[in-house]
Design a protein around this motif. Structure first.
Motif, PDB file in Angstrom:
ATOM      1  N   SER A 151       2.645 -45.358 -73.101  1.00 44.84           N
ATOM      2  CA  SER A 151       1.088 -45.098 -72.938  1.00 44.84           C
ATOM      3  C   SER A 151       0.469 -45.711 -71.574  1.00 44.84           C
ATOM      4  CB  SER A 151       0.296 -45.499 -73.907  1.00 44.84           C
ATOM      5  OG  SER A 151       0.221 -44.726 -75.234  1.00 44.84           O
ATOM      6  N   SER A 194      -0.415 -43.777 -67.935  1.00 38.57           N
ATOM      7  CA  SER A 194      -1.735 -44.038 -67.485  1.00 38.57           C
ATOM      8  C   SER A 194      -1.751 -44.513 -66.457  1.00 38.57           C
ATOM      9  CB  SER A 194      -2.855 -44.471 -68.519  1.00 38.57           C
ATOM     10  OG  SER A 194      -2.517 -43.698 -69.797  1.00 38.57           O
ATOM     11  N   SER A 222      -0.811 -42.470 -63.358  1.00 35.86           N
ATOM     12  CA  SER A 222      -1.625 -41.563 -63.041  1.00 35.86           C
ATOM     13  C   SER A 222      -2.840 -41.925 -62.504  1.00 35.86           C
ATOM     14  CB  SER A 222      -2.184 -40.588 -64.411  1.00 35.86           C
ATOM     15  OG  SER A 222      -2.677 -41.542 -65.278  1.00 35.86           O
ATOM     16  N   ILE A 223      -3.356 -43.184 -62.884  1.00 37.46           N
ATOM     17  CA  ILE A 223      -4.368 -43.962 -62.080  1.00 37.46           C
ATOM     18  C   ILE A 223      -3.921 -44.220 -60.588  1.00 37.46           C
ATOM     19  CG2 ILE A 223      -5.454 -46.117 -61.898  1.00 37.46           C
ATOM     20  CD1 ILE A 223      -6.831 -44.126 -63.876  1.00 37.46           C
ATOM     21  N   SER A 271     -10.306 -32.224 -71.803  1.00 37.29           N
ATOM     22  CA  SER A 271      -9.102 -32.542 -71.299  1.00 37.29           C
ATOM     23  C   SER A 271      -7.884 -31.414 -71.765  1.00 37.29           C
ATOM     24  CB  SER A 271      -8.566 -33.768 -71.933  1.00 37.29           C
ATOM     25  OG  SER A 271      -8.743 -34.015 -73.407  1.00 37.29           O
ATOM     26  N   GLN A 302      -2.961 -36.102 -66.535  1.00 38.21           N
ATOM     27  CA  GLN A 302      -3.874 -37.530 -66.436  1.00 38.21           C
ATOM     28  C   GLN A 302      -4.527 -37.740 -65.043  1.00 38.21           C
ATOM     29  OE1 GLN A 302      -2.617 -40.891 -68.280  1.00 38.21           O
ATOM     30  NE2 GLN A 302      -2.564 -39.940 -70.435  1.00 38.21           N
ATOM     31  N   PHE A 308      -9.002 -45.665 -65.941  1.00 34.08           N
ATOM     32  CA  PHE A 308      -7.850 -45.832 -66.605  1.00 34.08           C
ATOM     33  C   PHE A 308      -8.280 -45.474 -68.406  1.00 34.08           C
ATOM     34  CE2 PHE A 308      -5.185 -48.689 -69.301  1.00 34.08           C
ATOM     35  CZ  PHE A 308      -4.022 -48.427 -68.922  1.00 34.08           C
ATOM     36  N   ALA A 351      -7.857 -42.026 -69.107  1.00 34.25           N
ATOM     37  CA  ALA A 351      -6.481 -41.510 -69.227  1.00 34.25           C
ATOM     38  C   ALA A 351      -5.766 -41.808 -70.402  1.00 34.25           C
ATOM     39  CB  ALA A 351      -5.709 -42.132 -67.959  1.00 34.25           C
ATOM     40  N   VAL A 352      -6.009 -43.128 -70.699  1.00 33.33           N
ATOM     41  CA  VAL A 352      -5.113 -43.662 -71.685  1.00 33.33           C
ATOM     42  C   VAL A 352      -5.815 -43.251 -73.133  1.00 33.33           C
ATOM     43  CG1 VAL A 352      -6.295 -46.123 -72.268  1.00 33.33           C
ATOM     44  CG2 VAL A 352      -3.963 -46.143 -72.290  1.00 33.33           C
ATOM     45  N   SER A 353      -7.221 -42.746 -73.199  1.00 36.89           N
ATOM     46  CA  SER A 353      -7.514 -42.689 -74.502  1.00 36.89           C
ATOM     47  C   SER A 353      -7.613 -41.184 -74.748  1.00 36.89           C
ATOM     48  CB  SER A 353      -9.172 -43.117 -74.560  1.00 36.89           C
ATOM     49  OG  SER A 353      -9.708 -42.185 -73.520  1.00 36.89           O
ATOM     50  N   GLU A 354      -7.162 -40.344 -73.738  1.00 33.01           N
ATOM     51  CA  GLU A 354      -7.387 -38.737 -74.058  1.00 33.01           C
ATOM     52  C   GLU A 354      -5.919 -38.242 -74.806  1.00 33.01           C
ATOM     53  OE1 GLU A 354      -6.012 -35.855 -72.842  1.00 33.01           O
ATOM     54  OE2 GLU A 354      -4.328 -36.721 -72.393  1.00 33.01           O
TER      55      GLU A 354
END
Lengths: 234, 275
Positions: free
Chosen positions: A29, A33, A36-37, A74, A107, A164, A167-170
């Motif tokens: 995870s 993320s 992607s960030i 998303s 992401q 972030f 990204a990490v929560s979707e």
């Protein structure tokens, strides 16, 4: 015990247990993320800054469009990336559908409008104040954008953290392009969706608490770092 | 300034390391598009390690509804498809998307519903009669509504029961457009009837007041088939490794492994490969 109590107990148990599988899921995870960030920031911040310090025809339309893209669902991003990367799609020959690389792409696209729009706003406010000064120094748009980005670096950290978090929560995009494959593309959010499907609500919610704890820890570190650096600079 | 630079350097290094970490050991693998029932019942967790031990081939399962799994195969995004909707599978093969289709196993569907049983179907062995009673009582019924194998079977049973859904469905018939687990969660929270595969039901935790009410009808038989995505249509399909998986599933060893998967002492899937 009620579900929330069970979930909290489950979360503590998971964190204390250091289960190898959970550690791998958390690591994936963070890795997906974080990557992607980095990609999203490198593209979006210069874009947002330039949009703030230049003026051109259609600029307002561009800004409105960018802000509207913040509402991009998303799952739509996931579907678009899926169709691009599918073997039947234009980039199918790379064969990266159902891999972490596909998740990074999805992401990065997802956070790009967010980072660009927030950066533009922050830079734009500073630009109003320093515009004359920068102009008198003979700075062009690129130099001005760079100078302002550097000046505002501490505020920009918050923007990166917001990206972030998004990204990490979707779950919608990574589920479609990653496929939630055990040990390969299963991340925190898709694992939570899976456990919910199995009706194991305490475990699902427990994983949710673990995710929350990780994001919280990251924010604390970022906050402390920022404070330490600012203090050092006086 | 020095401190800033050190911190920035450390952060960059950390992120860079995270991003550059090698992917999990690049080994031989195939992608299998399969159904939520095989994944969520826990069967794959039991079966796949044995296959990987025997052959060294890792299996990456993408769990979808049968309709979507077949589509994934059609687009060439999977090497093998492992699903349960015989009519759709035959169409898939007839259209040239799949080859070498084989029977693997079966389990059965059950009608799950609230213990209070407003439609009075408990204990019945006749799925058509049970559905007729549910429609007549307008008791809440949750449908998958997602073109999965289970959804296709449900629609077949309504037809058998002589219930014309298009005309008779009202607020009691709720299409959720979701997988087996989410549909069970929905039914559990509104005390509704639904058609479920036995495997997912047995592995499902959030049962609330639901119980199996109708089972044992021969019509509730639910066969699974496996097939290779046609390499002639999609040249990148891993033919040899995909066939190794199909061969193993239908071999005495694979079949014994399927029969050996039990939850609470109850066998979930029954091998049915032809010799």
């Amino acid at each position: 015990m009620n579900t929330v109590g069970l979930a909290l107990a489950e979360a503590l148990h998971l964190i204390a247990g250091g289960d190898a599988k959970l550690v791998a899921i958390v690591a994936l995870s963070l890795r997906v993320s974080a990557t992607s960030i980095v990609v999203g920031t490198l593209v979006a911040m210069p874009l947002g800054a330039l949009l703030a310090v230049t003026s051109f025809r259609g600029q307002r339309a561009a800004i409105v469009t960018l802000n509207a893209l913040l509402g991009l669902p998303s799952v739509v991003v996931g579907l678009a990336v899926y169709l691009l990367l599918s073997r039947a799609g234009p980039l199918g020959s790379f064969g990266i559908l159902f891999t972490p690389a596909a998740m990074v792409i999805a992401q990065a696209i997802l956070v790009l409008p967010l980072i660009a729009a927030l950066t533009r706003q922050a830079i734009s406010d500073a630009w109003q104040e320093t515009r004359e000064q920068l102009r008198s120094l003979g700075a062009g748009p690129f130099a001005s954008a760079t100078a302002l980005l550097w000046d505002l670096r501490f505020s920009l950290v918050t923007i990166v953290l917001a990206g972030f978090g998004r990204a990490v929560s979707e779950v919608g995009a990574v589920m479609i392009v990653g496929g939630n494959i055990d040990g390969v593309t299963r991340v925190m959010t898709t694992a939570i969706a899976l456990e919910t499907s199995k009706g194991d609500l305490p475990l699902a919610l427990g994983l949710g608490f673990v995710l929350l704890a990780i994001v919280l820890a990251l924010n604390v570190v970022a906050h402390l770092t920022r404070e330490a650096v600012q203090r050092h600079h006086g | 300034m020095a401190l800033t630079r050190r911190i920035v350097a450390a952060l960059l290094l950390a992120v860079g390391t995270l991003a550059a970490l090698p992917l999990p050991a690049q080994q031989r693998f195939i992608v299998v598009a399969s159904t939520t029932s095989t994944e969520q019942s826990g069967l794959f967790g039991h079966l796949l390690p044995a296959f990987t031990r025997a052959t060294g081939i890792q299996v990456r399962v993408v769990a979808l509804g049968t309709g979507q799994a077949l589509d994934t195969g059609r687009r060439g995004d999977a090497d093998v498809v492992f699903v349960h909707d015989r009519a759709a599978e035959d169409r898939f093969v007839a259209e040239g998307w799949g080859v070498d289709r084989r029977d693997v196993m079966y389990n059965d569907f059950v009608i799950v519903g609230p213990k209070s049983d407003p439609a009075k179907v408990a204990g019945s062995k006749d799925v058509a009669n049970a559905l007729k009673s549910i429609a007549a009582a307008q008791a809440p019924f949750v449908s998958r509504g997602d073109k999965s194998g289970t959804h296709a079977a449900e629609l077949r049973y309504w037809k058998d029961a002589g219930v014309d859904l298009a005309a008779q469905k009202g607020s009691w018939y709720r299409e959720t457009g979701s997988g087996m687990g989410p549909a069970l969660n929905t039914a559990s929270s509104m005390n509704a009837y639904l058609l479920a595969d036995r495997g997912t039901w047995l592995n499902f935790r959030n049962r609330g007041d639901l119980a199996i009410l109708v089972e044992g009808d021969r019509k509730l038989f639910n066969p699974y088939g496996v097939m290779l995505v046609n390499p002639a249509k999609h040249p990148h399909v891993k033919k040899a490794d995909g066939e190794a998986f199909i061969d193993w599933l239908t071999s005495p060893e694979g079949q014994a492994s399927i029969a050996g998967y039990k939850i609470g002492g109850e066998q979930l899937f029954f091998p049915s490969a032809k010799k």
